[in-house]
Design a protein around this motif. Structure first.
Motif, PDB file in Angstrom:
ATOM      1  N   GLU A 141       0.819  -1.214   0.000  1.00  0.00           N
ATOM      2  CA  GLU A 141       0.000   0.000   0.000  1.00  0.00           C
ATOM      3  C   GLU A 141       0.850   1.261   0.000  1.00  0.00           C
ATOM      4  O   GLU A 141       0.408   2.310  -0.450  1.00  0.00           O
ATOM      5  CB  GLU A 141      -0.911   0.018   1.234  1.00  0.00           C
ATOM      6  CG  GLU A 141      -1.997  -1.052   1.221  1.00  0.00           C
ATOM      7  CD  GLU A 141      -2.845  -1.009   2.477  1.00  0.00           C
ATOM      8  OE1 GLU A 141      -2.685  -0.072   3.287  1.00  0.00           O
ATOM      9  OE2 GLU A 141      -3.686  -1.908   2.649  1.00  0.00           O
ATOM     10  N   THR A 142       2.058   1.144   0.522  1.00  0.00           N
ATOM     11  CA  THR A 142       2.919   2.313   0.656  1.00  0.00           C
ATOM     12  C   THR A 142       4.306   2.019   0.072  1.00  0.00           C
ATOM     13  O   THR A 142       4.660   0.865  -0.172  1.00  0.00           O
ATOM     14  CB  THR A 142       3.085   2.716   2.133  1.00  0.00           C
ATOM     15  OG1 THR A 142       3.555   1.573   2.868  1.00  0.00           O
ATOM     16  CG2 THR A 142       1.763   3.179   2.721  1.00  0.00           C
ATOM     17  N   TRP A 144       5.070   7.373   0.894  1.00  0.00           N
ATOM     18  CA  TRP A 144       3.927   7.625   0.016  1.00  0.00           C
ATOM     19  C   TRP A 144       2.887   6.520   0.169  1.00  0.00           C
ATOM     20  O   TRP A 144       3.232   5.365   0.422  1.00  0.00           O
ATOM     21  CB  TRP A 144       4.354   7.624  -1.446  1.00  0.00           C
ATOM     22  CG  TRP A 144       5.377   8.620  -1.855  1.00  0.00           C
ATOM     23  CD1 TRP A 144       6.732   8.514  -1.713  1.00  0.00           C
ATOM     24  CD2 TRP A 144       5.150   9.872  -2.510  1.00  0.00           C
ATOM     25  NE1 TRP A 144       7.361   9.609  -2.229  1.00  0.00           N
ATOM     26  CE2 TRP A 144       6.416  10.473  -2.734  1.00  0.00           C
ATOM     27  CE3 TRP A 144       3.990  10.535  -2.926  1.00  0.00           C
ATOM     28  CZ2 TRP A 144       6.551  11.704  -3.370  1.00  0.00           C
ATOM     29  CZ3 TRP A 144       4.127  11.767  -3.556  1.00  0.00           C
ATOM     30  CH2 TRP A 144       5.401  12.345  -3.767  1.00  0.00           C
ATOM     31  N   ASN A 145       1.628   6.882  -0.038  1.00  0.00           N
ATOM     32  CA  ASN A 145       0.587   5.890  -0.277  1.00  0.00           C
ATOM     33  C   ASN A 145       0.474   5.754  -1.792  1.00  0.00           C
ATOM     34  O   ASN A 145       0.394   6.757  -2.512  1.00  0.00           O
ATOM     35  CB  ASN A 145      -0.740   6.358   0.329  1.00  0.00           C
ATOM     36  CG  ASN A 145      -1.806   5.285   0.249  1.00  0.00           C
ATOM     37  OD1 ASN A 145      -2.135   4.782  -0.823  1.00  0.00           O
ATOM     38  ND2 ASN A 145      -2.376   4.937   1.386  1.00  0.00           N
ATOM     39  N   CYS A 186       2.797  13.339   0.535  1.00  0.00           N
ATOM     40  CA  CYS A 186       3.625  12.287   1.144  1.00  0.00           C
ATOM     41  C   CYS A 186       4.053  12.765   2.516  1.00  0.00           C
ATOM     42  O   CYS A 186       3.881  13.932   2.868  1.00  0.00           O
ATOM     43  CB  CYS A 186       4.832  11.961   0.267  1.00  0.00           C
ATOM     44  SG  CYS A 186       5.966  13.339   0.044  1.00  0.00           S
TER      45      CYS A 186
END
Length: 449
Positions: free
Chosen positions: A187-188, A200-201, A208
Motif C-alpha cells: 500500500e505504501t 507515500w501511499n 507524502c
C-alpha cells in the motif's frame, strides 16, 4: 542452490539482449541504468539513461529459464526546472514492481525528481468487419428487404500491450532520488534522496510524509548523506537506510512520525592504521539489501561486501573483499572519478549466495556460508562462443564454461582492466538460479546448471 551452482562449472551464459554487433556505436541513452525481476521471476524490467523502460517475459515454450521481449515504453522525458535553472535528466534511476493483483502489471519508475506508477496490460483491438458502407466510406444502396440489411459486426484484430501512467508523484524531493522501495503491505512505498526519505501511499500522488530528514539548519555543517533505503521484506513498520559515513540505520515507524532516532545502527569501528585520504570515499555504502527472510543485511562499499546480522550492530558477520587488487590504484581511480562508482549488491532467492559487480565487466557470486566464489564476465564473446561452440571468455585449456580456478581472478588484477566497463546493476531471480546483469547497453542472463 545445489553445491555445484557456486562452483567453477555451475554457471552458464544463457542470453544476451542488446547490440551484438562488432561496431561500438553506443549512445549514452542506451546505457542500462537499472534492472529488476518481479516477485514471480516471470517478468524482468530494465530502465536506461534515455528514460525508456523495457519489459521481458519468460518464454514458457522453453524448458530453461529464457526470456523474450514483452514491451517497451518511454517512462520519463528530459525536463527543465526554470526556478533552479537545472536540467532534469530522463535517466531511470530505479524500477520496483508491485505485486500482481490482477491481469495487469504495476511498476514504479523514477528519475532524479519524479516517480511514476505504470500500469501495463494487454488490450484487444477490435475493428468493424461488416457494415452498410461500401468500401467502409460510401453509403450502399438502401436494402430491398430486412434480410439484406447488414448489421455492423466487431472482429478482434490484434492484441496490443499498453502502458499508461496511473499516478505521477512529483515535487516532493529537493535533491536527486536514488532509492524507491515498496512496502510489504503493498500500500505504501518510500523514496529517498541525499537528505530526506518520504513515505507515500500508492493511491495518493498529491501528498507524502517526510519520515527521515538529516538536512542541517546550516548546510556548511553537513557531514553525511543518505545513500540507499529499503523496506523490511516482512515487517511493514521497519525500514533501513545507509549513509556515506559507513553506517546503516534501522528505523521503526511505530516509534514516531519522524524517524530521526533509529532503532538500531550497524557500524564497524574503523581501524586507525588503515586511515588514508580516500577512507571516507571508499567506506561510503553504495547499496543495502535485506535478505529475503529479513534476518540479514547485505551492504556494499567500494572495496567490500558486508553481511550484517540484524541482531548484532557492532560488526558484520562476514566481510567479503571485492576490490583488494585496486587498493594500490586509488589515486588513479580518484582522478578518473571511478572511486565514486556505486556498485549494487544482490541476494539470491534462497539467501545462500550474494552477487556484486566489478570492472572490465567482471562480477562475482559468493557462497555466504563458505565464501567460495565464482568470477564471471559479461562479455560479448560469450554469445559468439555459444554460436560457434567455442570456449567462453577466460577459458584457457578448454575448461567448462570458461572457468579455470583462479583464471578470472588473476585477470581481475591485471593492468589492462577497462574501467569504462563496469557491472553496477544486477538482479537475481526470486525462485531460480538465474541472474540478470546490466553491462553498458547489453542485458546478460546467466543460469546455474
Amino acid at each position: 542452490m545445489d553445491q555445484d551452482a557456486s562452483g567453477s562449472g555451475g554457471w552458464r551464459f544463457a542470453q544476451c539482449f542488446g547490440d551484438k554487433g562488432e561496431v561500438e556505436d553506443i549512445t549514452e541513452a542506451d546505457i542500462i541504468s537499472t534492472v529488476e525481476f518481479d516477485s514471480t521471476g516471470n517478468y524482468l524490467a530494465t530502465g536506461d539513461k534515455g528514460g525508456r523502460v523495457v519489459l521481458f517475459e519468460r518464454n514458457e515454450q522453453k524448458k530453461t529459464c529464457e526470456y523474450k521481449f514483452y514491451t517497451e515504453f518511454q517512462s520519463h522525458e528530459p525536463e527543465f526546472d526554470y526556478l533552479k535553472s537545472l536540467e532534469i535528466e530522463e535517466k531511470i534511476n530505479k524500477i520496483k514492481w508491485c505485486k500482481r493483483q490482477n491481469s495487469a502489471h504495476f511498476l514504479l519508475s523514477t528519475n532524479d525528481k519524479t516517480i511514476k506508477l505504470w500500469k501495463v496490460f494487454e488490450k484487444q483491438l477490435r475493428v468493424v468487419s461488416e457494415s452498410n458502407l461500401l468500401d467502409g466510406q460510401r453509403s450502399s444502396p438502401a436494402p430491398m428487404s430486412a434480410q439484406h440489411l447488414r448489421l455492423p459486426r466487431m472482429a478482434q484484430q490484434d492484441n496490443i500491450i499498453a502502458a499508461v501512467p496511473r499516478k505521477v508523484y512529483s515535487n516532493a524531493h529537493a535533491y536527486h532520488i536514488h532509492s524507491i522501495s515498496v512496502n510489504s503491505d503493498q500500500e505504501t512505498y518510500v523514496s529517498a534522496d541525499d537528505l530526506r526519505i518520504n513515505l507515500w501511499n500508492l493511491d495518493l500522488s498529491d501528498r507524502c510524509f517526510n519520515i527521515v530528514d538529516i538536512k542541517p539548519v546550516n548546510m556548511e555543517e553537513l557531514t553525511e548523506v543518505i545513500t540507499a533505503a529499503e523496506f523490511h521484506p516482512l515487517h511493514c513498520n521497519l525500514f533501513m537506510y545507509s549513509s556515506s559515513k559507513s553506517n546503516i540505520k534501522l528505523a521503526d515507524m511505530r516509534d514516531s512520525a519522524l524517524c530521526d532516532k533509529h532503532a538500531k545502527m550497524f557500524e564497524e569501528e574503523e581501524d586507525p592504521t588503515n586511515r588514508s585520504f580516500f577512507s571516507e570515499i571508499i567506506s561510503s555504502i553504495s547499496d543495502v539489501k535485506f535478505s529475503r527472510d529479513g534476518r540479514y543485511i547485505l551492504s556494499r562499499d567500494y572495496l567490500n561486501l558486508k553481511v550484517w546480522d540484524i541482531n548484532m550492530e557492532n560488526r558484520p558477520v562476514k566481510i567479503i573483499p571485492i576490490h583488494d587488487h585496486l587498493r594500490g590504484k586509488l589515486c588513479d581511480l580518484y582522478e578518473n572519478d571511478c572511486i565514486f562508482d556505486k556498485f549494487e549488491c544482490v541476494w539470491s532467492g534462497d539467501d545462500k549466495h550474494v552477487l556484486t559487480g566489478s570492472y572490465h565487466n567482471y562480477f562475482r557470486i559468493f557462497d555466504v556460508e563458505t565464501l567460495n566464489d565464482v568470477v564471471l564476465q559479461a562479455d560479448k564473446s560469450a554469445f559468439k562462443a555459444k554460436k560457434i561452440g567455442g570456449p567462453l571468455p577466460g577459458n584457457k585449456g578448454g575448461m567448462k564454461n570458461g572457468m579455470r580456478p583462479g583464471g578470472m581472478r588473476e585477470n581481475m588484477a591485471l593492468e589492462t582492466l577497462d574501467f569504462n566497463k563496469k557491472i553496477l546493476h544486477a538482479s537475481w531471480h526470486p525462485r531460480e538460479n538465474t541472474i540478470a546483469i546490466a553491462a553498458t547497453n547489453n542485458l546478460f542472463l546467466y543460469s546455474a546448471a
